[in-house]
Design a protein around this motif. Structure first.
Motif, PDB file in Angstrom:
ATOM      1  N   LEU A  49       0.833  -1.205   0.000  1.00 56.42           N
ATOM      2  CA  LEU A  49       0.000   0.000   0.000  1.00 56.42           C
ATOM      3  C   LEU A  49       0.869   1.257   0.000  1.00 56.42           C
ATOM      4  CD1 LEU A  49      -2.736   1.383   0.139  1.00 56.42           C
ATOM      5  CD2 LEU A  49      -2.711   1.048   2.633  1.00 56.42           C
ATOM      6  N   SER A  50       1.923   1.266   0.798  1.00 55.23           N
ATOM      7  CA  SER A  50       2.823   2.422   0.849  1.00 55.23           C
ATOM      8  C   SER A  50       3.487   2.659  -0.508  1.00 55.23           C
ATOM      9  CB  SER A  50       3.901   2.208   1.915  1.00 55.23           C
ATOM     10  OG  SER A  50       3.325   2.056   3.199  1.00 55.23           O
ATOM     11  N   ILE A  51       3.907   1.576  -1.155  1.00 51.27           N
ATOM     12  CA  ILE A  51       4.534   1.702  -2.473  1.00 51.27           C
ATOM     13  C   ILE A  51       3.540   2.263  -3.482  1.00 51.27           C
ATOM     14  CG2 ILE A  51       5.532   0.390  -4.394  1.00 51.27           C
ATOM     15  CD1 ILE A  51       6.637  -1.524  -2.145  1.00 51.27           C
ATOM     16  N   ALA A  52       2.293   1.791  -3.419  1.00 51.85           N
ATOM     17  CA  ALA A  52       1.270   2.305  -4.329  1.00 51.85           C
ATOM     18  C   ALA A  52       1.054   3.799  -4.118  1.00 51.85           C
ATOM     19  CB  ALA A  52      -0.033   1.540  -4.124  1.00 51.85           C
ATOM     20  N   VAL A  53       1.016   4.231  -2.859  1.00 52.72           N
ATOM     21  CA  VAL A  53       0.864   5.660  -2.560  1.00 52.72           C
ATOM     22  C   VAL A  53       2.033   6.452  -3.134  1.00 52.72           C
ATOM     23  CG1 VAL A  53       0.878   7.344  -0.676  1.00 52.72           C
ATOM     24  CG2 VAL A  53      -0.562   5.306  -0.514  1.00 52.72           C
ATOM     25  N   LEU A  54       3.243   5.917  -3.003  1.00 52.80           N
ATOM     26  CA  LEU A  54       4.421   6.615  -3.512  1.00 52.80           C
ATOM     27  C   LEU A  54       4.454   6.641  -5.041  1.00 52.80           C
ATOM     28  CD1 LEU A  54       7.036   5.283  -0.958  1.00 52.80           C
ATOM     29  CD2 LEU A  54       6.264   7.653  -1.188  1.00 52.80           C
ATOM     30  N   VAL A  55       3.951   5.588  -5.682  1.00 57.15           N
ATOM     31  CA  VAL A  55       3.860   5.604  -7.142  1.00 57.15           C
ATOM     32  C   VAL A  55       2.925   6.720  -7.594  1.00 57.15           C
ATOM     33  CG1 VAL A  55       2.983   4.331  -9.140  1.00 57.15           C
ATOM     34  CG2 VAL A  55       4.470   3.184  -7.493  1.00 57.15           C
ATOM     35  N   VAL A  56       1.765   6.840  -6.947  1.00 56.25           N
ATOM     36  CA  VAL A  56       0.830   7.919  -7.286  1.00 56.25           C
ATOM     37  C   VAL A  56       1.490   9.271  -7.047  1.00 56.25           C
ATOM     38  CG1 VAL A  56      -1.362   9.001  -6.657  1.00 56.25           C
ATOM     39  CG2 VAL A  56      -1.211   6.507  -6.850  1.00 56.25           C
ATOM     40  N   HIS A  57       2.197   9.410  -5.935  1.00 57.91           N
ATOM     41  CA  HIS A  57       2.891  10.671  -5.634  1.00 57.91           C
ATOM     42  C   HIS A  57       3.900  11.002  -6.731  1.00 57.91           C
ATOM     43  CE1 HIS A  57       5.585  13.517  -3.587  1.00 57.91           C
ATOM     44  NE2 HIS A  57       4.573  13.777  -2.777  1.00 57.91           N
ATOM     45  N   ALA A  58       4.668  10.001  -7.165  1.00 58.47           N
ATOM     46  CA  ALA A  58       5.668  10.231  -8.212  1.00 58.47           C
ATOM     47  C   ALA A  58       5.009  10.666  -9.518  1.00 58.47           C
ATOM     48  CB  ALA A  58       6.495   8.967  -8.432  1.00 58.47           C
ATOM     49  N   VAL A  59       3.873  10.073  -9.855  1.00 59.64           N
ATOM     50  CA  VAL A  59       3.161  10.463 -11.077  1.00 59.64           C
ATOM     51  C   VAL A  59       2.687  11.909 -10.975  1.00 59.64           C
ATOM     52  CG1 VAL A  59       1.105  10.041 -12.474  1.00 59.64           C
ATOM     53  CG2 VAL A  59       2.475   8.114 -11.667  1.00 59.64           C
ATOM     54  N   TYR A 117      12.693  -1.446  -3.061  1.00 62.12           N
ATOM     55  CA  TYR A 117      13.764  -0.480  -3.340  1.00 62.12           C
ATOM     56  C   TYR A 117      13.160   0.856  -3.783  1.00 62.12           C
ATOM     57  CZ  TYR A 117      18.129  -3.245  -3.099  1.00 62.12           C
ATOM     58  OH  TYR A 117      19.238  -3.959  -2.688  1.00 62.12           O
ATOM     59  N   PHE A 118      12.109   0.796  -4.616  1.00 59.07           N
ATOM     60  CA  PHE A 118      11.444   2.045  -5.006  1.00 59.07           C
ATOM     61  C   PHE A 118      10.805   2.709  -3.785  1.00 59.07           C
ATOM     62  CE2 PHE A 118       7.578   4.366  -6.031  1.00 59.07           C
ATOM     63  CZ  PHE A 118       8.033   5.276  -6.972  1.00 59.07           C
ATOM     64  N   GLY A 119      10.186   1.888  -2.925  1.00 56.15           N
ATOM     65  CA  GLY A 119       9.487   2.438  -1.771  1.00 56.15           C
ATOM     66  C   GLY A 119      10.371   3.202  -0.824  1.00 56.15           C
ATOM     67  N   ILE A 120      11.641   2.844  -0.737  1.00 53.50           N
ATOM     68  CA  ILE A 120      12.570   3.619   0.085  1.00 53.50           C
ATOM     69  C   ILE A 120      13.422   4.542  -0.783  1.00 53.50           C
ATOM     70  CG2 ILE A 120      14.613   2.125   0.151  1.00 53.50           C
ATOM     71  CD1 ILE A 120      12.860   3.759   3.165  1.00 53.50           C
ATOM     72  N   GLY A 121      13.615   4.178  -2.054  1.00 54.44           N
ATOM     73  CA  GLY A 121      14.456   4.991  -2.936  1.00 54.44           C
ATOM     74  C   GLY A 121      13.799   6.291  -3.349  1.00 54.44           C
ATOM     75  N   TYR A 122      12.491   6.264  -3.612  1.00 52.54           N
ATOM     76  CA  TYR A 122      11.832   7.499  -4.036  1.00 52.54           C
ATOM     77  C   TYR A 122      11.851   8.556  -2.927  1.00 52.54           C
ATOM     78  CZ  TYR A 122       8.207  10.740  -5.568  1.00 52.54           C
ATOM     79  OH  TYR A 122       7.505  11.878  -5.905  1.00 52.54           O
ATOM     80  N   PRO A 123      11.492   8.223  -1.666  1.00 52.24           N
ATOM     81  CA  PRO A 123      11.660   9.233  -0.611  1.00 52.24           C
ATOM     82  C   PRO A 123      13.104   9.701  -0.464  1.00 52.24           C
ATOM     83  CG  PRO A 123      10.255   7.446   0.155  1.00 52.24           C
ATOM     84  CD  PRO A 123      10.827   7.012  -1.162  1.00 52.24           C
ATOM     85  N   SER A 124      14.061   8.791  -0.642  1.00 48.68           N
ATOM     86  CA  SER A 124      15.471   9.182  -0.533  1.00 48.68           C
ATOM     87  C   SER A 124      15.840  10.187  -1.616  1.00 48.68           C
ATOM     88  CB  SER A 124      16.365   7.940  -0.635  1.00 48.68           C
ATOM     89  OG  SER A 124      16.126   7.052   0.431  1.00 48.68           O
ATOM     90  N   TRP A 125      15.303  10.004  -2.815  1.00 49.45           N
ATOM     91  CA  TRP A 125      15.541  10.942  -3.915  1.00 49.45           C
ATOM     92  C   TRP A 125      14.973  12.317  -3.574  1.00 49.45           C
ATOM     93  CZ3 TRP A 125      17.820  11.012  -8.784  1.00 49.45           C
ATOM     94  CH2 TRP A 125      17.402  12.027  -9.654  1.00 49.45           C
ATOM     95  N   VAL A 126      13.740  12.350  -3.086  1.00 49.40           N
ATOM     96  CA  VAL A 126      13.108  13.621  -2.719  1.00 49.40           C
ATOM     97  C   VAL A 126      13.926  14.331  -1.647  1.00 49.40           C
ATOM     98  CG1 VAL A 126      11.068  14.665  -1.631  1.00 49.40           C
ATOM     99  CG2 VAL A 126      10.782  12.920  -3.409  1.00 49.40           C
ATOM    100  N   MET A 127      14.362  13.587  -0.628  1.00 52.30           N
ATOM    101  CA  MET A 127      15.146  14.205   0.438  1.00 52.30           C
ATOM    102  C   MET A 127      16.483  14.710  -0.076  1.00 52.30           C
ATOM    103  SD  MET A 127      14.342  11.909   3.846  1.00 52.30           S
ATOM    104  CE  MET A 127      15.071  10.429   3.178  1.00 52.30           C
ATOM    105  N   ALA A 128      17.119  13.959  -0.961  1.00 53.83           N
ATOM    106  CA  ALA A 128      18.394  14.410  -1.526  1.00 53.83           C
ATOM    107  C   ALA A 128      18.216  15.715  -2.288  1.00 53.83           C
ATOM    108  CB  ALA A 128      18.964  13.331  -2.443  1.00 53.83           C
ATOM    109  N   CYS A 129      17.149  15.825  -3.065  1.00 55.08           N
ATOM    110  CA  CYS A 129      16.887  17.061  -3.813  1.00 55.08           C
ATOM    111  C   CYS A 129      16.670  18.231  -2.864  1.00 55.08           C
ATOM    112  CB  CYS A 129      15.670  16.874  -4.719  1.00 55.08           C
ATOM    113  SG  CYS A 129      15.929  15.741  -6.103  1.00 55.08           S
TER     114      CYS A 129
END
Length: 302
Positions: A49-59, A117-129
């Motif tokens: 569910l968390s990964i699905a939420v993050l996919v929607v956020h990324a879109v 990996y996406f579920g933790i990688g996408y937040p890591s990308w946002v924080m890095a930016c």
């Protein structure tokens, strides 16, 4: 009377939907914190569910094309390197997955691993930016083209540093046949995680940098809170097992004997001084009035 009518006017549909979404997201965060610290079907469901939420956020943040590039590169590199690792021992060390044997596999790897990996990688990308001051949440010069992947990879490995020892040694979701110095986990695992994360982040950065600049639309700061809070919830999930689970000793496959209580406490200590500071720094940058003006942060949406 006019003022009274305005005061008692019912909220609009958008306000109601935002309120429902906020309550639902708060419930998701609480569930992740309380349940996800131990491998279980419920934890797997919350991860999905968390990964699905993050996919929607990324879109919403990057548009369908770039979100697809991000997800596709992440899972492709992950499954490639993880399968290489199981087959050869490089770069993680000699290990095997025991978790979710009934799930479909990509090669030798359970299908959930790539999306995780996406579920933790996408937040890591946002924080890095955010930490590097890239308000567009993407590389926009040669410095950020190289810097964002490095910072994001470190943020990703911080999560692995927290969750790998309990999952490998206590729960045997995966094992290292020769054990390792960090509660049964070898240094090679963390170096392998960094290599994997840096590889897909660097490819994502190159892909975004090469694409023509799209017109950007402003996003409220609260929009970028979502991935950061999910990252923190994943870290805080180690607190419940530390507070409630018993002691005893556990032996890793390499023969190392470890205190279960020490392991759980160490996971919390590491989280408090790795994941939490990284997320805190990103939050401070997000809400720094001198960094972003007008209470809004420029995010891209194509």
């Amino acid at each position: 009377m006019e003022a009274s009518a305005e005061w008692f006017r019912p909220p609009g549909r958008a306000t109601v939907l935002r309120g429902i979404g906020g309550v639902g997201f708060a419930g998701l965060l609480l569930a992740v914190v309380l349940v996800s610290g131990r491998p279980s079907p419920a934890a797997q469901g919350l991860a999905a569910l968390s990964i699905a939420v993050l996919v929607v956020h990324a879109v919403l943040a990057y548009g369908l094309v770039e979100a697809g590039i991000f997800f596709g590169l992440c899972v492709t590199v992950t499954f490639g390197i993880e399968n290489l690792g199981v087959a050869t021992g490089f770069p993680f060390g000699q290990y095997a997955f025991l978790v979710a044997p009934d799930l479909p596999h990509v090669g030798a790897i359970p299908i959930i691993v790539g999306p995780l990996y996406f579920g933790i990688g996408y937040p890591s990308w946002v924080m890095a930016c955010l930490i590097l001051g890239r308000s567009g949440m993407r590389p926009n010069d040669r410095f950020s083209l190289l810097a964002i992947p490095i910072v994001a990879a470190f943020a990703t490995v911080q999560w692995d540093l927290v969750m790998d020892p309990p999952n490998a040694t206590l729960w045997r979701a995966w094992v290292w046949y020769r054990g390792g110095g960090f509660f049964g986990v070898p240094l090679s695992n963390f170096l392998g995680w960094f290599l994997t994360a840096w590889t897909f982040f660097q490819l994502i950065a190159l892909a975004m940098f090469a694409r023509p600049a799209e017109p950007s639309s402003s996003r409220p700061r609260v929009f970028w809170l979502l991935p950061i809070l999910l990252y923190l919830a994943a870290g805080f999930s180690q607190i419940a097992p530390w507070l409630t689970d018993g002691g005893g000793r556990v032996t890793d496959p390499g023969g190392g004997l470890w205190s279960a209580a020490d392991l759980r406490e160490t996971a919390v200590i590491v989280m408090l001084f790795t994941m939490l500071p990284t997320a805190t720094l990103a939050l401070l940058r997000l809400f720094d009035a001198s960094h972003t003006s007008g209470g809004r942060d420029a995010g891209t949406a194509s």
